[in-house]
Design an enzyme around this catalytic site. Structure first.
Site, PDB file in Angstrom:
ATOM      1  N   ARG A   1       0.820  -1.213   0.000  1.00 22.15           N
ATOM      2  CA  ARG A   1       0.000   0.000   0.000  1.00 22.15           C
ATOM      3  C   ARG A   1       0.855   1.265   0.000  1.00 22.15           C
ATOM      4  O   ARG A   1       0.418   2.318  -0.479  1.00 22.15           O
ATOM      5  CB  ARG A   1      -0.972  -0.034   1.183  1.00 22.15           C
ATOM      6  CG  ARG A   1      -2.123  -0.997   0.940  1.00 22.15           C
ATOM      7  CD  ARG A   1      -2.921  -1.277   2.170  1.00 22.15           C
ATOM      8  NE  ARG A   1      -2.455  -2.458   2.870  1.00 22.15           N
ATOM      9  CZ  ARG A   1      -2.607  -2.661   4.178  1.00 22.15           C
ATOM     10  NH1 ARG A   1      -3.197  -1.745   4.916  1.00 22.15           N
ATOM     11  NH2 ARG A   1      -2.172  -3.774   4.713  1.00 22.15           N
TER      12      ARG A   1
ATOM     13  N   GLU B   1       4.136  -9.184  15.210  1.00 18.49           N
ATOM     14  CA  GLU B   1       3.478  -9.600  16.449  1.00 18.49           C
ATOM     15  C   GLU B   1       3.670 -11.093  16.668  1.00 18.49           C
ATOM     16  O   GLU B   1       3.945 -11.543  17.765  1.00 18.49           O
ATOM     17  CB  GLU B   1       1.981  -9.273  16.368  1.00 18.49           C
ATOM     18  CG  GLU B   1       1.623  -7.996  17.085  1.00 18.49           C
ATOM     19  CD  GLU B   1       0.161  -7.662  16.927  1.00 18.49           C
ATOM     20  OE1 GLU B   1      -0.241  -7.281  15.818  1.00 18.49           O
ATOM     21  OE2 GLU B   1      -0.560  -7.779  17.925  1.00 18.49           O
TER      22      GLU B   1
HETATM   23  O1  LIG Z   1       3.538  -1.135  11.705  1.00 15.43           O
HETATM   24  P1  LIG Z   1       3.447  -2.581  11.324  1.00 15.43           P
HETATM   25  O2  LIG Z   1       2.954  -3.458  12.445  1.00 15.43           O
HETATM   26  O3  LIG Z   1       4.727  -3.082  10.719  1.00 15.43           O
HETATM   27  O4  LIG Z   1       2.302  -2.711  10.219  1.00 15.43           O
HETATM   28  C1  LIG Z   1       2.134  -1.778   9.195  1.00 15.43           C
HETATM   29  C2  LIG Z   1       2.347  -2.425   7.863  1.00 15.43           C
HETATM   30  O5  LIG Z   1       1.371  -3.467   7.681  1.00 15.43           O
HETATM   31  C3  LIG Z   1       0.662  -3.237   6.468  1.00 15.43           C
HETATM   32  O6  LIG Z   1       1.287  -3.868   5.402  1.00 15.43           O
HETATM   33  P2  LIG Z   1       1.174  -5.425   5.108  1.00 15.43           P
HETATM   34  O7  LIG Z   1       2.420  -6.101   5.604  1.00 15.43           O
HETATM   35  O8  LIG Z   1      -0.128  -5.936   5.607  1.00 15.43           O
HETATM   36  O9  LIG Z   1       1.295  -5.472   3.530  1.00 15.43           O
HETATM   37  P3  LIG Z   1       0.384  -4.982   2.289  1.00 15.43           P
HETATM   38  O10 LIG Z   1       0.533  -3.473   2.193  1.00 15.43           O
HETATM   39  O11 LIG Z   1       1.047  -5.683   1.170  1.00 15.43           O
HETATM   40  O12 LIG Z   1      -1.047  -5.402   2.530  1.00 15.43           O
HETATM   41  C4  LIG Z   1       0.744  -1.734   6.280  1.00 15.43           C
HETATM   42  O13 LIG Z   1       0.530  -1.366   4.922  1.00 15.43           O
HETATM   43  C5  LIG Z   1       2.121  -1.405   6.756  1.00 15.43           C
HETATM   44  O14 LIG Z   1       3.113  -1.587   5.755  1.00 15.43           O
HETATM   45  N1  LIG Z   2      -5.264  -2.735  11.460  1.00 18.18           N
HETATM   46  C1  LIG Z   2      -4.617  -2.576  10.303  1.00 18.18           C
HETATM   47  N2  LIG Z   2      -5.283  -2.083   9.238  1.00 18.18           N
HETATM   48  C2  LIG Z   2      -4.648  -1.915   8.055  1.00 18.18           C
HETATM   49  N3  LIG Z   2      -3.368  -2.194   7.864  1.00 18.18           N
HETATM   50  C3  LIG Z   2      -2.669  -2.691   8.901  1.00 18.18           C
HETATM   51  N4  LIG Z   2      -1.380  -3.045   9.016  1.00 18.18           N
HETATM   52  C4  LIG Z   2      -1.182  -3.482  10.276  1.00 18.18           C
HETATM   53  N5  LIG Z   2      -2.304  -3.392  11.000  1.00 18.18           N
HETATM   54  C5  LIG Z   2      -3.251  -2.887  10.156  1.00 18.18           C
END
Ligand SMILES: O=P(O)(O)OC[C@H]1O[C@H](OP(=O)(O)OP(=O)(O)O)[C@H](O)[C@@H]1O
Ligand SMILES: Nc1ncnc2[nH]cnc12
Length: 179
Positions: free
Chosen positions: A63, A100
């Protein structure tokens, strides 16, 4: 709350129990589908990039790509993708980090960042801060300077800001919305 923050917040959808029970997922797809809100978000992220003197935006898969790439074009700086392990074809720097539950690894093309770069990290959500923290390590290992971290939304109750603080080393963490 500013008018822009209220507009952005109004276009983020809460999805309970996704991707697993107990998680309130912040879905940005309604915001992306609204050209007024997406443009306002792009302008805000580009403004922070220019304000902190960044020469490049690093976007965090996936994202962070959607938000970071148009902001980089708007700010007139380069865009560098930080990808999940195994996706980039060239010589990479790789950084493991703790989630986590379990661990993960992100990578960047080593040649995309140099000692001349000041980098703004862009992502949609700061949750535990683990992904952003690992990206700051990658940026410094590449020899570049950290200009800051800019996110659409900070989930304050997960403590990401405190986790990120040492790695920021005085650089700003900007969240357009905090919940
Ligand atoms: O602060 P954190 O606990 O590290 O979580 C935040 C990250 O998690 C989500 O990405 P995700 O790994 O779900 O990947 P995506 O964008 O490909 O869905 C979000 O877009 C951040 O990059
Ligand atoms: N609650 C949440 N919603 C969307 N993106 C996330 N990445 C980690 N936690 C999330």
């Amino acid at each position: 709350m500013t008018d822009i923050a209220a507009l952005l917040l109004s276009r983020i959808r809460d999805v309970p129990d996704h991707p697993e029970p107990g998680v309130m997922f912040k879905d940005i797809t309604p915001l992306l589908a609204d050209p007024v809100a997406f443009t306002a978000l792009t302008e805000a992220l580009a403004g922070l990039t220019v304000r902190y003197g960044a020469t490049k935006i690093v976007g965090l898969e996936a994202r962070g790509f959607i938000l970071g790439a148009p902001a980089a074009v708007r700010a007139g700086v380069g865009f560098v993708p930080v990808r999940k392990a195994g996706k980039l074809p060239g010589a990479t720097l790789s950084q493991a980090y703790e989630l986590e539950y379990g661990s993960a690894r992100i990578e960047v093309h080593a040649e995309d960042l140099t000692g001349a770069d000041r980098v703004m990290v862009v992502d949609d959500v700061l949750a535990t801060g683990g992904t952003a923290e690992a990206s700051l390590r990658l940026i410094r290992r590449a020899g570049a300077e950290v200009a800051g971290v800019s996110v659409l939304m900070e989930l304050g109750f997960l403590g990401g800001r405190a986790r990120l603080e040492p790695a920021l080393d005085g650089a700003p963490l900007e969240a357009l919305i905090r919940v």
